[in-house]
Scaffold this active site. Structure first.
Site, short mmCIF file in Angstrom:
data_model
loop_
_atom_site.label_atom_id
_atom_site.label_comp_id
_atom_site.label_asym_id
_atom_site.label_seq_id
_atom_site.Cartn_x
_atom_site.Cartn_y
_atom_site.Cartn_z
CB CYS A 3 5.62 3.88 0.32
SG CYS A 3 4.56 4.85 -0.77
CB CYS A 40 2.32 1.95 -0.07
SG CYS A 40 2.51 3.73 -0.25
#
Length: 378
Positions: A109, A218
């Site tokens: 991410c 995330c």
């Protein structure tokens, strides 16, 4: 010769910075500190892909981010990075689990979204920097070298350092950052302990000063990883074996488990006096988990491991060097020796056995407070 220079938040009047406002307190305080230091600050909420079967959470997060921007009097933008997130994070995560490995979606991410797509967009808008609420630090330094006819030449380099708050340090998730990334990234709260960040938020009367920290995958937030994976990976019930190869239970799918896990499988052959069982190995092809409740099994794990897909932030470590490493977030640092290191791969030897090392996870290497880089465990 190296000469260090501080690169934390300093007076930078007028320099444009786009701050990733997640709706949380860390990014809110980051934006406030940059504004106070004279930067031209814009708040950006990054909208990412969410499956339609998960309760929508991004709208609430966006609303909190908007409130922060309004309170600070800064422009606010919503940036759609659904494609980058789906392809760079979710698809990667699913592919790794299918291959029998346990990935770090938060690492990807950061690489693909926060310091990938976000920076590319911000740079196109004229930004000099992007900033996040990560508990990490960067340091700028100059390397002085002698050139032709003994003329000195300086080259600016950047180091990634751990956050000052050891309990919140997030450098583990940032090992993929390169020199070109660190040149335009700011970590405003990296020098501040988390309790002080909360106090600052209240002092600045930020509207989300008391908001709880987000947990989970995330951006997606609280979601059971096994439940998530079942929507994309076909699994079947399999056997749980003990260290002698005897069937002692069942599990819902070996692909869903990681080394060291203690929950999610069922032990049917046990006594009331058994210690908790934990996964010590898995065979994805045969759909088998092997578990143990004996600490002596740790002796069976080799202390020498290989990592691939390496990234070295400053330089490739030299064979024979003694450093520190961790194979999981918030895990204690272990002493290692670099056996061999190249641009993409490395072999390291642990001083002591670590039974938690899991294929697909990140092994992140440190020299004191400096993050050297890392790779993916094979």
């Amino acid at each position: 010769m190296m000469k260090t220079m501080s690169s934390q938040v300093v007076e930078n009047s007028g320099k444009k910075v786009f701050v990733g406002l997640s709706g949380g307190v860390d990014s809110a305080v980051s934006a406030a500190l940059l504004l106070r230091a004279g930067y031209d600050v814009t708040g950006v909420f990054i909208k990412v892909w969410q499956p339609d079967w998960i309760e929508c959470s991004w709208k609430e997060d966006r609303r909190e981010a908007m409130r922060v921007a309004a309170h600070l009097g800064i422009p606010f933008v919503t940036l759609d990075l659904e494609k980058e997130y789906k392809e760079g994070v979710i698809d990667y995560m699913i592919a790794e689990y299918r291959a029998g490995r346990t990935p770090n979606p938060d690492v990807m991410c950061n690489r693909e979204v926060k310091f990938g797509g976000f920076w590319q967009w911000a740079h196109a808008q004229g930004a000099r920097y992007v900033a996040t609420g990560h508990y990490s630090r960067s340091m700028k330094y100059e390397v002085l070298s002698m050139k032709e006819k003994e003329k000195s030449h300086s080259e600016t380099k950047y180091a990634l350092l751990t956050g000052k708050d050891a309990n919140k340090d997030q450098s583990y998730f940032l090992w993929t950052l390169r020199q070109g990334d660190l040149e335009h990234i700011l970590f405003p709260v990296g020098d501040i302990p988390k309790p002080e960040v909360r106090k600052l938020a209240k002092k600045l009367k930020l509207p989300n000063a008391d908001r709880k920290d987000s947990q989970g995958l995330c951006f997606i937030g609280k979601v059971d990883v096994k439940e998530f994976l079942r929507h994309y990976i076909t699994t079947a019930q399999g056997n749980v074996l003990n260290e002698s190869g005897e069937v002692i239970g069942t599990h819902p799918g070996a692909l869903l488990f990681t080394i060291g896990e203690r929950h999610g499988f069922t032990i049917t052959e046990r006594t009331p006096h058994d210690d908790p069982y934990y996964v010590v190995s898995k065979d994805a092809e045969k759909n088998i988990l092997t578990v143990s409740n004996k600490k002596s099994d740790q002796e069976k794990v080799s202390p020498k491991v290989e990592i691939t897909r390496c990234n070295w932030i400053n330089e490739i470590p030299v064979g024979g060097t003694t450093l520190k490493a961790r194979g999981r977030y918030r895990q204690g640092l272990s002493s290692i020796e670099i056996i061999k290191a190249e641009a993409d791969t490395a072999i390291v030897r642990f001083e002591h056995t670590d039974t938690s090392l899991t294929p697909g996870q990140s092994l992140v290497i440190y020299d004191g407070e400096r993050c050297v880089g890392g790779g993916v465990l094979t």
